[in-house]
Design a protein around this motif. Structure first.
Motif, short mmCIF file in Angstrom:
data_model
loop_
_atom_site.label_atom_id
_atom_site.label_comp_id
_atom_site.label_asym_id
_atom_site.label_seq_id
_atom_site.Cartn_x
_atom_site.Cartn_y
_atom_site.Cartn_z
N LEU A 138 32.99 45.15 38.34
CA LEU A 138 34.26 44.53 37.98
C LEU A 138 34.12 43.02 38.14
O LEU A 138 33.58 42.55 39.15
CB LEU A 138 35.38 45.02 38.90
N GLU A 139 34.62 42.27 37.16
CA GLU A 139 34.57 40.82 37.22
C GLU A 139 35.87 40.25 36.69
O GLU A 139 36.53 40.87 35.86
CB GLU A 139 33.43 40.27 36.35
N GLY A 140 36.20 39.05 37.16
CA GLY A 140 37.37 38.38 36.60
C GLY A 140 37.85 37.23 37.44
O GLY A 140 37.38 37.00 38.56
N ARG A 141 38.80 36.52 36.86
CA ARG A 141 39.43 35.35 37.49
C ARG A 141 40.93 35.56 37.55
O ARG A 141 41.50 36.34 36.78
CB ARG A 141 39.16 34.10 36.66
N GLY A 142 41.60 34.81 38.39
CA GLY A 142 43.05 34.82 38.44
C GLY A 142 43.61 36.21 38.69
O GLY A 142 43.32 36.84 39.69
N ARG A 143 44.42 36.70 37.76
CA ARG A 143 45.03 38.03 37.87
C ARG A 143 43.96 39.11 38.09
O ARG A 143 44.14 40.03 38.88
CB ARG A 143 45.86 38.32 36.62
N ALA A 144 42.84 39.00 37.40
CA ALA A 144 41.76 39.98 37.56
C ALA A 144 41.21 39.97 38.98
O ALA A 144 40.87 41.02 39.53
CB ALA A 144 40.65 39.73 36.55
N GLU A 145 41.13 38.78 39.60
CA GLU A 145 40.68 38.71 40.99
C GLU A 145 41.62 39.49 41.91
O GLU A 145 41.16 40.19 42.82
CB GLU A 145 40.61 37.25 41.47
N GLU A 146 42.91 39.38 41.66
CA GLU A 146 43.89 40.15 42.45
C GLU A 146 43.64 41.64 42.31
O GLU A 146 43.65 42.38 43.30
CB GLU A 146 45.31 39.85 41.97
N LEU A 147 43.40 42.08 41.09
CA LEU A 147 43.13 43.50 40.85
C LEU A 147 41.85 43.94 41.55
O LEU A 147 41.81 45.01 42.16
CB LEU A 147 43.04 43.77 39.34
N ILE A 148 40.81 43.13 41.48
CA ILE A 148 39.54 43.46 42.11
C ILE A 148 39.71 43.59 43.61
O ILE A 148 39.19 44.52 44.24
CB ILE A 148 38.46 42.43 41.74
N LEU A 149 40.43 42.67 44.22
CA LEU A 149 40.66 42.75 45.67
C LEU A 149 41.39 44.03 46.06
O LEU A 149 41.04 44.67 47.05
CB LEU A 149 41.45 41.53 46.16
N LYS A 150 42.36 44.43 45.25
CA LYS A 150 43.09 45.67 45.54
C LYS A 150 42.21 46.89 45.31
O LYS A 150 42.31 47.88 46.05
CB LYS A 150 44.35 45.75 44.68
#
Length: 155
Positions: A140-152
């Motif tokens: 999983l990769e991403g920035r901003g909103r995607a980072e929030e999703l990855i952390l969860k």
């Protein structure tokens, strides 16, 4: 950019992963899926759609020939796209895909990597690497909103 690797050992773990993703998605989220043929992109899209409440009667399948399938009836509308057959960026403009990103639903894009430089900056990117018939490594990769999703999803 935040990233996370997840080892998936069987179909049940793939379903659980997709359920977690689906439970976290909100209107305007874009999920891009990357991986070879047979890696499980459509399977993950189907299971995310189920997690979002898309009725089984809608039979989520790969939109390879339609390019875009829309599914309603769940918690959020699902816009399922497959860019395998697209040849160039002009075809994306003709489809008006950016309007979907601003809509009230979730956009799931198979073959996301065909046009890497044209996606929303905050898209959640799911790369699927097939290890054998049932084992996969999901990155999983991403920035901003995607980072929030990855952390969860890491919890």
């Amino acid at each position: 950019m935040k990233s996370l690797k997840i080892e998936i050992n069987d179909e049940n773990e793939s379903i659980e992963f997709a359920k977690k993703v689906g439970a976290l998605l909100s209107p305007g989220d874009v999920v891009g899926l990357k991986g070879d043929l047979g890696a499980g992109k459509t399977f993950i899209c189907r299971e995310i759609s189920k997690a979002l409440g898309v009725p089984d009667s809608q039979q989520v399948h790969s939109p390879t020939f339609n390019i875009i399938n829309e599914y309603a009836g769940g918690r959020l509308p699902v816009y399922h796209m497959d860019f395998y057959r697209l040849g160039d960026v002009d075809e994306l403009y003709e489809l008006g895909i950016w309007e979907y990103y601003e809509g009230s639903g979730v956009t799931l894009v198979e073959w996301f990597d065909k046009f890497d430089d044209l996606w929303p900056e905050e898209a959640l990117i799911i790369s699927i690497e097939l290890k054998d018939n049932s084992m996969r490594t999901i990155t999983l990769e991403g920035r901003g909103r995607a980072e929030e999703l990855i952390l969860k999803l890491a919890d």
